[in-house]
Design a protein around this motif. Structure first.
Motif, PDB file in Angstrom:
ATOM      1  N   GLU A 138       0.837  -1.193   0.000  1.00  0.00           N
ATOM      2  CA  GLU A 138       0.000   0.000   0.000  1.00  0.00           C
ATOM      3  C   GLU A 138       0.878   1.252   0.000  1.00  0.00           C
ATOM      4  O   GLU A 138       2.015   1.241   0.477  1.00  0.00           O
TER       5      GLU A 138
ATOM      6  N   GLY B 295      -2.326   5.241   2.004  1.00  0.00           N
ATOM      7  CA  GLY B 295      -3.433   4.384   1.589  1.00  0.00           C
ATOM      8  C   GLY B 295      -4.238   4.996   0.469  1.00  0.00           C
ATOM      9  O   GLY B 295      -4.626   6.168   0.536  1.00  0.00           O
TER      10      GLY B 295
ATOM     11  N   VAL C  55      -7.319   3.582  -2.470  1.00  0.00           N
ATOM     12  CA  VAL C  55      -8.046   2.457  -3.063  1.00  0.00           C
ATOM     13  C   VAL C  55      -7.542   2.182  -4.475  1.00  0.00           C
ATOM     14  O   VAL C  55      -7.373   1.029  -4.874  1.00  0.00           O
TER      15      VAL C  55
ATOM     16  N   LYS D  93      -4.743  -3.579   2.612  1.00  0.00           N
ATOM     17  CA  LYS D  93      -5.946  -3.085   3.281  1.00  0.00           C
ATOM     18  C   LYS D  93      -7.212  -3.707   2.679  1.00  0.00           C
ATOM     19  O   LYS D  93      -8.246  -3.780   3.334  1.00  0.00           O
ATOM     20  N   GLN D  94      -7.106  -4.143   1.416  1.00  0.00           N
ATOM     21  CA  GLN D  94      -8.202  -4.829   0.728  1.00  0.00           C
ATOM     22  C   GLN D  94      -7.633  -5.447  -0.548  1.00  0.00           C
ATOM     23  O   GLN D  94      -6.640  -4.972  -1.093  1.00  0.00           O
TER      24      GLN D  94
ATOM     25  N   CYS E 259     -10.546  -2.160  -6.407  1.00  0.00           N
ATOM     26  CA  CYS E 259     -10.806  -2.960  -5.215  1.00  0.00           C
ATOM     27  C   CYS E 259     -11.733  -4.124  -5.528  1.00  0.00           C
ATOM     28  O   CYS E 259     -12.710  -3.989  -6.265  1.00  0.00           O
TER      29      CYS E 259
ATOM     30  N   TRP F 234     -11.091  -2.433   5.088  1.00  0.00           N
ATOM     31  CA  TRP F 234     -10.025  -1.431   4.976  1.00  0.00           C
ATOM     32  C   TRP F 234      -9.319  -1.422   6.320  1.00  0.00           C
ATOM     33  O   TRP F 234      -9.664  -0.683   7.224  1.00  0.00           O
TER      34      TRP F 234
END
Length: 227
Positions: free
Chosen positions: A65, A69, A71, A95-96, A118, A124
């Motif tokens: 990441e 962070g 997405v 985180k995802q 994502c 998250w």
């Protein structure tokens, strides 16, 4: 003076013709309408790069990441070898979970921002590093690819000075597709994770894998569907 042999060697059409002429069929395998023909072709086999799966297994790449962070963006750090990330490659963890939006050639010893989408709407957390996950299926890869293309055309049509392309997808559409698949499967993941749905197919996929063993010497493949 030009060396005729060097010219012939450098001619890509001649090289392609020689390669195609060397291909021979090893074995044909079939199950439930899917036909795979294992092939062998002569010529150099070693690629000048590693795929993401191979690089991850060899610890030749790290994907993590961004510090703050994001997405839609992660970061890849290569080591001593060139790595190719293909559109549709999946990274799990962080985180995802994400899908790689575009194919990218990553030179050795470089750090590169990677555009992603994502695949896990309801997580998250504090994770940072990623592993190599199962490649995303063709239908969703195609959806993401069309979305990235639509976004690129929209960006190109914007007035003003030329802007760097973002290679973003329609994230909401990706989440909606995963949700629709959960509804069709009659199963919901706690974090709406695509790879949780894939895990439910693992037994069926394992049966197909056993039906199509890779024969020694195979370095190519022809595929037929439905006869």
């Amino acid at each position: 003076m030009t060396n005729p042999a060097s010219t012939a060697t450098a001619d890509p059409r001649a090289a392609l013709s020689r390669t195609l002429g060397s291909i021979r069929q090893l074995v044909t395998l079939e199950r439930d309408g899917l036909v795979l023909i294992a092939l062998h072709g002569a010529g150099p086999q070693a690629a000048g790069y590693l795929t993401f799966e191979a690089a991850a297994s060899a610890n030749a790449i790290e994907v993590h990441e961004l510090a703050d962070g994001s997405v839609g963006t992660v970061e890849a750090v290569t080591k001593q070898q060139t790595v190719v990330l293909f559109a549709g490659d999946a990274i799990t963890g962080g985180k995802q979970n994400r899908i790689i939006n575009i194919t990218m050639w990553l030179a050795a010893n470089t750090t590169t921002a990677i555009p992603v989408s994502c695949l896990e709407a309801h997580r998250w957390d504090s994770g940072s590093r990623f592993s190599c996950g199962r490649k995303v299926d063709y239908a969703l890869r195609a959806r993401v690819n069309r979305s990235v293309g639509d976004q690129a055309r929209a960006e190109a049509a914007m007035p003003g000075p030329s802007r760097q392309r973002s290679f973003r997808s329609d994230q909401g559409a990706v989440w909606s597709e995963i949700s629709a698949r959960e509804t069709r499967a009659g199963s919901a993941s706690p974090t709406a994770a695509l790879h949780d749905l894939y895990a439910q197919e693992s037994d069926d996929l394992a049966a197909f894998s056993r039906a199509f063993p890779c024969p020694p010497g195979a370095n190519g493949l022809a595929v037929g569907i439905g006869g």
